[in-house]
Design a protein around this motif. Structure first.
Motif, mmCIF file in Angstrom:
data_model
loop_
_atom_site.group_PDB
_atom_site.id
_atom_site.type_symbol
_atom_site.label_atom_id
_atom_site.label_comp_id
_atom_site.label_asym_id
_atom_site.label_seq_id
_atom_site.Cartn_x
_atom_site.Cartn_y
_atom_site.Cartn_z
ATOM 1 N N PRO A 57 -38.707 6.772 -27.655
ATOM 2 C CA PRO A 57 -39.514 5.551 -27.748
ATOM 3 C C PRO A 57 -38.691 4.300 -28.013
ATOM 4 C CG PRO A 57 -39.753 6.878 -29.731
ATOM 5 C CD PRO A 57 -39.000 7.704 -28.752
ATOM 6 N N THR A 58 -37.367 4.475 -28.291
ATOM 7 C CA THR A 58 -36.538 3.297 -28.550
ATOM 8 C C THR A 58 -35.937 2.721 -27.274
ATOM 9 O OG1 THR A 58 -34.601 4.705 -28.953
ATOM 10 C CG2 THR A 58 -35.936 4.098 -30.859
ATOM 11 N N ASN A 59 -36.147 3.372 -26.128
ATOM 12 C CA ASN A 59 -35.631 2.836 -24.875
ATOM 13 C C ASN A 59 -36.535 1.718 -24.360
ATOM 14 O OD1 ASN A 59 -33.383 4.501 -24.722
ATOM 15 N ND2 ASN A 59 -34.465 6.109 -23.610
ATOM 16 N N TYR A 60 -36.006 0.939 -23.411
ATOM 17 C CA TYR A 60 -36.826 -0.106 -22.789
ATOM 18 C C TYR A 60 -37.948 0.539 -21.989
ATOM 19 C CZ TYR A 60 -33.134 -3.397 -24.030
ATOM 20 O OH TYR A 60 -32.232 -4.165 -24.723
ATOM 21 N N LYS A 61 -39.155 0.005 -22.148
ATOM 22 C CA LYS A 61 -40.335 0.604 -21.545
ATOM 23 C C LYS A 61 -40.932 -0.292 -20.469
ATOM 24 C CE LYS A 61 -40.193 4.140 -24.269
ATOM 25 N NZ LYS A 61 -39.714 5.429 -23.744
ATOM 26 N N LYS A 62 -41.279 0.331 -19.347
ATOM 27 C CA LYS A 62 -42.043 -0.377 -18.331
ATOM 28 C C LYS A 62 -43.513 -0.291 -18.703
ATOM 29 C CE LYS A 62 -38.861 0.518 -14.517
ATOM 30 N NZ LYS A 62 -38.693 1.120 -13.172
ATOM 31 N N THR A 63 -44.230 -1.378 -18.492
ATOM 32 C CA THR A 63 -45.652 -1.384 -18.828
ATOM 33 C C THR A 63 -46.478 -1.848 -17.638
ATOM 34 O OG1 THR A 63 -45.648 -3.675 -19.658
ATOM 35 C CG2 THR A 63 -45.115 -1.935 -21.236
ATOM 36 N N SER A 64 -47.720 -1.431 -17.628
ATOM 37 C CA SER A 64 -48.644 -1.867 -16.586
ATOM 38 C C SER A 64 -49.999 -2.127 -17.228
ATOM 39 C CB SER A 64 -48.754 -0.814 -15.483
ATOM 40 O OG SER A 64 -49.407 -1.341 -14.346
ATOM 41 N N ARG A 65 -50.918 -2.663 -16.443
ATOM 42 C CA ARG A 65 -52.211 -3.084 -16.998
ATOM 43 C C ARG A 65 -53.299 -2.994 -15.938
ATOM 44 N NH1 ARG A 65 -53.129 -8.896 -19.901
ATOM 45 N NH2 ARG A 65 -52.290 -7.714 -21.644
ATOM 46 N N ILE A 66 -54.480 -2.597 -16.386
ATOM 47 C CA ILE A 66 -55.694 -2.624 -15.574
ATOM 48 C C ILE A 66 -56.751 -3.368 -16.385
ATOM 49 C CG2 ILE A 66 -57.533 -1.230 -14.536
ATOM 50 C CD1 ILE A 66 -55.430 0.961 -14.100
ATOM 51 N N PHE A 81 -50.690 0.144 -20.869
ATOM 52 C CA PHE A 81 -50.023 1.427 -21.057
ATOM 53 C C PHE A 81 -48.574 1.345 -20.583
ATOM 54 C CE2 PHE A 81 -52.501 1.233 -17.190
ATOM 55 C CZ PHE A 81 -51.633 1.657 -16.194
ATOM 56 N N SER A 82 -47.734 2.217 -21.160
ATOM 57 C CA SER A 82 -46.325 2.290 -20.783
ATOM 58 C C SER A 82 -46.140 3.333 -19.682
ATOM 59 C CB SER A 82 -45.460 2.661 -21.989
ATOM 60 O OG SER A 82 -45.512 1.658 -22.981
ATOM 61 N N LEU A 83 -45.080 3.133 -18.885
ATOM 62 C CA LEU A 83 -44.785 4.034 -17.778
ATOM 63 C C LEU A 83 -43.407 4.655 -17.971
ATOM 64 C CD1 LEU A 83 -45.903 1.710 -14.832
ATOM 65 C CD2 LEU A 83 -47.214 3.588 -15.812
ATOM 66 N N ARG A 118 -47.084 1.250 -2.889
ATOM 67 C CA ARG A 118 -47.211 2.716 -2.742
ATOM 68 C C ARG A 118 -47.127 3.436 -4.086
ATOM 69 N NH1 ARG A 118 -43.397 1.283 1.188
ATOM 70 N NH2 ARG A 118 -44.256 1.142 3.274
ATOM 71 N N PRO A 119 -48.096 3.336 -4.963
ATOM 72 C CA PRO A 119 -49.253 2.450 -4.878
ATOM 73 C C PRO A 119 -48.912 1.045 -5.371
ATOM 74 C CG PRO A 119 -49.388 3.742 -6.870
ATOM 75 C CD PRO A 119 -48.162 4.209 -6.150
ATOM 76 N N GLU A 120 -49.719 0.086 -4.940
ATOM 77 C CA GLU A 120 -49.507 -1.297 -5.347
ATOM 78 C C GLU A 120 -49.832 -1.446 -6.829
ATOM 79 O OE1 GLU A 120 -50.791 -5.843 -4.092
ATOM 80 O OE2 GLU A 120 -51.900 -4.121 -3.320
ATOM 81 N N ARG A 121 -48.903 -2.018 -7.571
ATOM 82 C CA ARG A 121 -49.090 -2.218 -9.004
ATOM 83 C C ARG A 121 -48.122 -3.280 -9.487
ATOM 84 N NH1 ARG A 121 -45.904 2.081 -8.017
ATOM 85 N NH2 ARG A 121 -44.028 2.413 -9.287
ATOM 86 N N CYS A 122 -48.414 -3.828 -10.647
ATOM 87 C CA CYS A 122 -47.532 -4.812 -11.279
ATOM 88 C C CYS A 122 -46.936 -4.194 -12.538
ATOM 89 C CB CYS A 122 -48.313 -6.087 -11.626
ATOM 90 S SG CYS A 122 -47.311 -7.329 -12.487
ATOM 91 N N GLU A 123 -45.602 -4.173 -12.613
ATOM 92 C CA GLU A 123 -44.915 -3.657 -13.788
ATOM 93 C C GLU A 123 -44.245 -4.809 -14.531
ATOM 94 O OE1 GLU A 123 -42.206 -0.579 -12.727
ATOM 95 O OE2 GLU A 123 -43.775 0.817 -12.062
ATOM 96 N N THR A 124 -44.380 -4.817 -15.846
ATOM 97 C CA THR A 124 -43.763 -5.838 -16.688
ATOM 98 C C THR A 124 -42.955 -5.140 -17.776
ATOM 99 O OG1 THR A 124 -45.703 -7.253 -16.333
ATOM 100 C CG2 THR A 124 -44.194 -7.891 -18.091
ATOM 101 N N ASN A 125 -41.700 -5.517 -17.900
ATOM 102 C CA ASN A 125 -40.891 -4.869 -18.933
ATOM 103 C C ASN A 125 -39.673 -5.715 -19.301
ATOM 104 O OD1 ASN A 125 -39.954 -3.910 -16.187
ATOM 105 N ND2 ASN A 125 -38.289 -3.112 -17.426
#
Length: 395
Positions: free
Chosen positions: A68-77, A156-158, A294-301
């Motif tokens: 959990p201390t690594n950099y995390k990618k996040t997404s949102r719905i 949520f984190s990815l 594929r699938p279309e999504r936005c990731e923020t990290n």
């Protein structure tokens, strides 16, 4: 967690170098009785991969990758707040059920002491991961439900792209179990915006006055062609320098010559890496907003973080990995801003876009010759005027 094949040394080296923090690499080696005196990550990984590790050691290394201390990618719905109660009720009805037979997916609804709630998705992933030996991995996705006025976000984190797919599968199950109720889930989608608005989404985000952070530099940009959905292309350093110059000078980014040509030739921005500095502390971060397909999504990290420290030689940069909660708090506010800008653009009137312009090499050469000819004619005219003025004065 089960192991299928023992990894190659080159694979171990890549994992130690790219996917585990320096601190965790040193800790991993020290626990095995290996003391390495090295400063560079490349040296640590090269030396560390030369030793033999048992299967139990490899599992331990995999757990450090998912630390959990690594950099995390996040997404949102997003979902309208007036539908949250129905969402909670439907998810609660799914609790304890196995949602599929392939990955043993299960949902659990949890309440927080402050009255908020979240839900967890547990599933079994049958797929090799970063180390080419993991056949079965038990995964858990925590989805935080954050009510914000009329809209509520599911954040949520990815750890893997499959996590996103799993969240969307649960949402499909929610729809299926609520035939008499229509949920309005939504996401930030570039396909809903015109090409000009897609660039405006980034432009407005660059120019937004964020509460705690100031944008100091765009370190990376990618463009993608609109019609053919070709692979993303990095913008060159010279072009990026021009964009940074326009941005920091407070100019309209869309008026930048490179951005104009980007629009005219059917391209748009698909990813940006930005460096921000804290307005009240010496901290900095590098934030990525990345629109995937594929699938279309936005990731923020966050991909880099740390602070500045002054010593006798000047100011030096100290890398410092923020904990998960700090990362989530920072990216949460940036995602709010991005969604606010997106909704405003989505609801604004469309401005007619300029037609695409494709100029061949021959046309460019003719255009250059015409420009040079006009310059020569202008120079002759100026010289003639100078001579005429001179003659008048002499007379």
């Amino acid at each position: 967690m089960k192991i299928k094949n023992y990894p190659y040394r080159s694979h171990l080296r890549r994992v130690l170098n790219k996917h585990v923090t320096t601190r965790d690499v040193k800790s991993f080696l020290k626990e095995k009785g290996i003391l390495v005196h090295a400063f560079r990550k490349e040296d640590l990984s090269r030396i560390g991969a030369d030793y033999y590790y048992s299967m139990a050691n490899i599992v331990d290394l995999k757990e450090k990758i998912d630390s959990p201390t690594n950099y995390k990618k996040t997404s949102r719905i997003n979902i309208p707040t007036n539908q949250v109660d129905e969402l909670k009720s439907t998810l609660t009805s799914l609790t304890g059920q196995k949602l599929d037979n392939d990955e043993d997916t299960r949902v659990t609804v949890l309440s927080n002491p402050d009255g908020t709630w979240m839900f967890e998705i547990d599933y079994t992933e049958y797929k090799p991961s970063l180390i080419n030996l993991l056949d079965v991995t038990n995964r858990k996705i925590t989805v935080n439900v954050n009510e914000q006025g009329e809209s509520t976000s599911l954040d949520f984190s990815l750890l893997t792209p499959h996590d996103y797919k799993k969240v969307t599968e649960v949402i499909k199950q929610v729809h299926k179990n609520s035939d008499d109720f229509s949920f309005n889930f939504s996401e930030i989608s570039l396909s809903n915006l015109t090409k000009k608005k897609r660039i405006s989404l980034f432009d407005n985000f660059f120019n937004y006055k964020h509460e705690s952070w100031s944008l100091v530099e765009i370190t990376k940009l990618k463009v993608k062609r609109d019609k053919n959905d070709e692979e993303e292309t990095d913008i060159s350093k010279d072009q990026l320098a021009g964009i940074n110059s326009a941005l920091l000078d407070g100019k309209n980014l869309i008026e930048n010559n490179f951005v104009k040509s980007t629009l005219k030739n059917g391209f748009y921005f698909s990813m940006a890496t930005m460096k921000f500095e804290n307005q009240s502390t010496p901290e900095f971060i590098e934030l990525v907003i990345d629109f995937k397909s594929r699938p279309e999504r936005c990731e923020t990290n966050i991909v880099s973080s740390g602070f500045y420290e002054e010593d006798g030689l000047g100011i030096r940069t100290i890398k410092n990995l923020f904990d998960t909660e700090t990362q989530n708090n920072i990216t949460f506010n940036f995602k709010n801003t991005l969604y606010q800008i997106y909704v405003e653009l989505l609801n604004s009137e469309d401005v007619p876009e300029e037609p695409e312009i494709n100029i061949s090499a021959e046309e460019i050469e003719l255009l250059n010759e015409e420009i040079q000819s006009n310059k020569n004619e202008a120079a002759i005219a100026v010289n003639n005027n100078i001579h005429l003025e001179s003659n008048k004065k002499e007379q």
